[in-house]
Motif scaffolding. Structure first.
Motif, PDB file in Angstrom:
ATOM      1  N   SER A   1       0.953  -0.926  -0.186  1.00  0.00           N
ATOM      2  CA  SER A   1       0.023   0.167  -0.088  1.00  0.00           C
ATOM      3  C   SER A   1       1.054   1.090   0.368  1.00  0.00           C
ATOM      4  O   SER A   1       0.369   2.367  -0.744  1.00  0.00           O
ATOM      5  N   SER A   2       2.090   1.052   0.838  1.00  0.00           N
ATOM      6  CA  SER A   2       3.012   2.640   0.643  1.00  0.00           C
ATOM      7  C   SER A   2       3.557   2.534  -0.685  1.00  0.00           C
ATOM      8  O   SER A   2       3.723   4.502  -0.841  1.00  0.00           O
ATOM      9  N   GLN A   3       3.967   1.140  -1.578  1.00  0.00           N
ATOM     10  CA  GLN A   3       4.769   1.747  -2.462  1.00  0.00           C
ATOM     11  C   GLN A   3       3.401   2.052  -3.461  1.00  0.00           C
ATOM     12  O   GLN A   3       3.905   2.891  -4.891  1.00  0.00           O
ATOM     13  N   PHE A   4       1.971   2.472  -3.670  1.00  0.00           N
ATOM     14  CA  PHE A   4       1.193   2.092  -4.181  1.00  0.00           C
ATOM     15  C   PHE A   4       0.767   3.569  -4.135  1.00  0.00           C
ATOM     16  O   PHE A   4       0.918   4.559  -5.372  1.00  0.00           O
ATOM     17  N   ALA A   5       0.771   4.352  -3.155  1.00  0.00           N
ATOM     18  CA  ALA A   5       0.703   5.515  -2.909  1.00  0.00           C
ATOM     19  C   ALA A   5       2.031   6.584  -2.983  1.00  0.00           C
ATOM     20  O   ALA A   5       1.482   7.235  -3.807  1.00  0.00           O
ATOM     21  N   LYS A   6       2.827   6.312  -3.268  1.00  0.00           N
ATOM     22  CA  LYS A   6       4.006   6.589  -3.505  1.00  0.00           C
ATOM     23  C   LYS A   6       4.109   6.758  -4.961  1.00  0.00           C
ATOM     24  O   LYS A   6       4.261   7.839  -5.548  1.00  0.00           O
ATOM     25  N   TRP A   7       3.980   5.800  -5.661  1.00  0.00           N
ATOM     26  CA  TRP A   7       3.923   5.358  -7.698  1.00  0.00           C
ATOM     27  C   TRP A   7       3.049   6.158  -8.559  1.00  0.00           C
ATOM     28  O   TRP A   7       2.819   6.082  -9.215  1.00  0.00           O
ATOM     29  N   GLU A   8       1.370   6.316  -7.007  1.00  0.00           N
ATOM     30  CA  GLU A   8      -0.001   6.266  -7.638  1.00  0.00           C
ATOM     31  C   GLU A   8       0.197   7.871  -8.579  1.00  0.00           C
ATOM     32  O   GLU A   8      -0.392   7.410  -9.709  1.00  0.00           O
ATOM     33  N   GLY A   9       0.172   8.796  -8.167  1.00  0.00           N
ATOM     34  CA  GLY A   9       0.713   9.906  -8.982  1.00  0.00           C
ATOM     35  C   GLY A   9       1.799   9.734 -10.876  1.00  0.00           C
ATOM     36  O   GLY A   9       1.125   9.951 -11.525  1.00  0.00           O
ATOM     37  N   LEU A  10       2.233   8.523 -10.479  1.00  0.00           N
ATOM     38  CA  LEU A  10       3.101   8.810 -11.813  1.00  0.00           C
ATOM     39  C   LEU A  10       2.617   7.841 -12.654  1.00  0.00           C
ATOM     40  O   LEU A  10       1.758   8.227 -14.027  1.00  0.00           O
ATOM     41  N   LEU A  11       1.694   7.304 -12.301  1.00  0.00           N
ATOM     42  CA  LEU A  11       0.431   5.993 -13.063  1.00  0.00           C
ATOM     43  C   LEU A  11      -0.610   6.498 -13.467  1.00  0.00           C
ATOM     44  O   LEU A  11      -1.182   6.199 -14.444  1.00  0.00           O
ATOM     45  N   LYS A  12      -1.270   7.608 -12.941  1.00  0.00           N
ATOM     46  CA  LYS A  12      -2.306   8.270 -13.249  1.00  0.00           C
ATOM     47  C   LYS A  12      -1.769   8.058 -14.670  1.00  0.00           C
ATOM     48  O   LYS A  12      -2.722   9.588 -15.340  1.00  0.00           O
ATOM     49  N   ASN A  13      -0.770   9.335 -15.200  1.00  0.00           N
ATOM     50  CA  ASN A  13      -0.214   9.481 -16.450  1.00  0.00           C
ATOM     51  C   ASN A  13      -0.766   8.698 -17.569  1.00  0.00           C
ATOM     52  O   ASN A  13      -0.515   9.080 -18.906  1.00  0.00           O
ATOM     53  N   TYR A  14      -0.752   7.645 -17.280  1.00  0.00           N
ATOM     54  CA  TYR A  14      -1.489   6.092 -18.222  1.00  0.00           C
ATOM     55  C   TYR A  14      -2.807   6.009 -18.188  1.00  0.00           C
ATOM     56  O   TYR A  14      -3.567   5.409 -18.463  1.00  0.00           O
ATOM     57  N   SER A  15      -3.462   5.857 -16.660  1.00  0.00           N
ATOM     58  CA  SER A  15      -4.417   5.635 -16.067  1.00  0.00           C
ATOM     59  C   SER A  15      -5.339   6.725 -15.192  1.00  0.00           C
ATOM     60  O   SER A  15      -4.865   7.299 -14.200  1.00  0.00           O
ATOM     61  N   PRO A  16      -6.566   6.813 -15.656  1.00  0.00           N
ATOM     62  CA  PRO A  16      -6.760   7.835 -14.601  1.00  0.00           C
ATOM     63  C   PRO A  16      -7.725   7.209 -13.231  1.00  0.00           C
ATOM     64  O   PRO A  16      -7.705   8.236 -11.981  1.00  0.00           O
ATOM     65  N   ASN A  17      -7.826   6.559 -13.561  1.00  0.00           N
ATOM     66  CA  ASN A  17      -7.959   5.019 -11.579  1.00  0.00           C
ATOM     67  C   ASN A  17      -6.716   4.077 -11.591  1.00  0.00           C
ATOM     68  O   ASN A  17      -7.075   3.073 -11.836  1.00  0.00           O
ATOM     69  N   PRO A  18      -5.565   4.071 -11.454  1.00  0.00           N
ATOM     70  CA  PRO A  18      -4.715   2.724 -10.825  1.00  0.00           C
ATOM     71  C   PRO A  18      -5.672   2.029 -10.276  1.00  0.00           C
ATOM     72  O   PRO A  18      -6.046   3.164  -9.339  1.00  0.00           O
ATOM     73  N   LEU A  19      -5.617   0.430  -9.993  1.00  0.00           N
ATOM     74  CA  LEU A  19      -6.213  -0.188  -9.266  1.00  0.00           C
ATOM     75  C   LEU A  19      -5.348  -1.324  -8.218  1.00  0.00           C
ATOM     76  O   LEU A  19      -4.139  -1.494  -8.705  1.00  0.00           O
ATOM     77  N   LEU A  20      -5.010  -0.893  -7.262  1.00  0.00           N
ATOM     78  CA  LEU A  20      -3.998  -1.723  -6.629  1.00  0.00           C
ATOM     79  C   LEU A  20      -4.920  -2.923  -6.100  1.00  0.00           C
ATOM     80  O   LEU A  20      -6.156  -3.551  -5.890  1.00  0.00           O
ATOM     81  N   ILE A  21      -4.191  -3.631  -6.417  1.00  0.00           N
ATOM     82  CA  ILE A  21      -4.681  -5.181  -6.597  1.00  0.00           C
ATOM     83  C   ILE A  21      -4.374  -6.421  -5.374  1.00  0.00           C
ATOM     84  O   ILE A  21      -5.756  -7.195  -4.676  1.00  0.00           O
ATOM     85  N   GLY A  22      -3.569  -6.076  -5.465  1.00  0.00           N
ATOM     86  CA  GLY A  22      -2.518  -6.977  -4.395  1.00  0.00           C
ATOM     87  C   GLY A  22      -1.357  -6.907  -4.055  1.00  0.00           C
ATOM     88  O   GLY A  22      -0.422  -6.782  -4.591  1.00  0.00           O
ATOM     89  N   GLU A  23      -0.235  -8.167  -3.619  1.00  0.00           N
ATOM     90  CA  GLU A  23       0.852  -7.713  -3.455  1.00  0.00           C
ATOM     91  C   GLU A  23       1.122  -8.489  -5.033  1.00  0.00           C
ATOM     92  O   GLU A  23       0.285  -8.722  -5.932  1.00  0.00           O
ATOM     93  N   VAL A  24       2.758  -8.432  -5.341  1.00  0.00           N
ATOM     94  CA  VAL A  24       3.323  -8.977  -6.251  1.00  0.00           C
ATOM     95  C   VAL A  24       2.876  -9.858  -6.500  1.00  0.00           C
ATOM     96  O   VAL A  24       3.040 -10.657  -5.857  1.00  0.00           O
TER      97      VAL A  24
END
Length: 284
Positions: free
Chosen positions: A137-160
């Motif tokens: 969840s901490s990695q997702f919070a850190k990189w969600e902003g970058l991923l939003k360049n590709y998607s309006p709503n990146p989804l955290l599915i779970g662990e790797v």
């Protein structure tokens, strides 16, 4: 601001790099084949064929390489130090392959997360891909902003591994939907049934999927040029799904049959054509 290196300038790597450049994010594009970097050079996006240069430039590396083997060859064939760097794997690989990358990256001092995408070149250009993330969840919070360049709503599915599994499940449905539509279409053409009437009935039924209309004209015209997703990539993803399903107690005979159809189309010379060319594996 984080500096990004995008590795792999296939069909998706190029527009994904341009998305970051247009957002004024510091980015460099890496590819082993110089020719694939030319379109980016023409618009003044920094490029390199030297992986060490990409590693030294970037805080975060986005992987859009062809497969697990290519990732290993590009990053792990040397003693690359990944201390302080984040690897975001955005291509389609198997869950166990993604987990192996997690271990390898962490062993080399870096962080790893997966973020495979559903969609193709048009969605990459407009930032409307579906991005599925396997991370903490901490990695997702850190990189969600970058991923939003590709998607309006990146989804955290779970662990790797979870996002990789979801991506494979979706891609095998691409194979299934396209193959069943191609079979029905070929059957009705042989029976000389009006295809317009068939499509009208299909569109008004619960059986309809939008991909049918997207692939109809290609199949009727036998035009598979300028693909967003080549037949050879579909075959790769089918094989990944089948391999990942071996120990799960699943009956994959249906997908085995589709795999043979796709392989037949490839043997007829349609490997680099749009995956709708699998209809050629159905026809005699």
């Amino acid at each position: 601001m984080n500096k990004i290196a995008v590795l792999g300038m296939g069909l998706m790597g190029n527009p994904m790099t341009l998305r970051l450049a247009k957002a004024n994010i510091p980015v460099i594009a890496y590819n082993r084949t110089p020719a694939k970097l030319e379109p980016l050079k023409e618009v003044s996006v920094p490029v390199t064929t030297n992986i060490q240069e990409a590693l030294e430039f970037a805080d975060c590396l986005i992987l859009m390489l062809a497969d697990f083997r290519a990732i290993q060859e590009v990053i792990f064939s040397s003693d690359a130090d990944l201390t302080g760097k984040t690897i975001i794997q955005m291509g389609t690989i198997a869950p166990d392959e993604s987990k192996k990358l997690l271990v390898e990256v962490e062993t080399r001092g870096g962080e790893y997360l997966e973020a495979p995408v559903l969609g193709s070149i048009p969605e990459a250009k407009t930032g409307e891909l579906l991005v599925m993330v396997g991370a903490t969840s901490s990695q997702f919070a850190k990189w969600e902003g970058l991923l939003k360049n590709y998607s309006p709503n990146p989804l955290l599915i779970g662990e790797v591994g979870k996002a990789s599994a979801l991506k494979l499940a979706l891609n095998q449905m691409i194979a299934g939907l396209t193959a069943t539509f191609a079979l029905s279409l070929s059957f009705l053409q042989q029976q000389e049934v009006n295809i317009d009437i068939f499509m009208d009935i299909l569109r008004s039924s619960a059986l309809y999927a939008p991909t049918f209309d997207k692939k109809l004209s290609r199949m009727l015209d036998r035009n598979y040029d300028n693909p967003n997703f080549p037949t050879k990539h579909l075959e790769k993803d089918i094989n990944l799904f089948l391999a990942s399903s071996q120990n799960l107690g699943l009956n994959t005979e249906g997908l085995d049959g589709i795999s043979s159809i796709v392989l037949s189309a490839i043997k007829k010379g349609f490997a680099d054509g749009d995956y709708s060319a699998l209809i050629e594996g159905i026809k005699n």
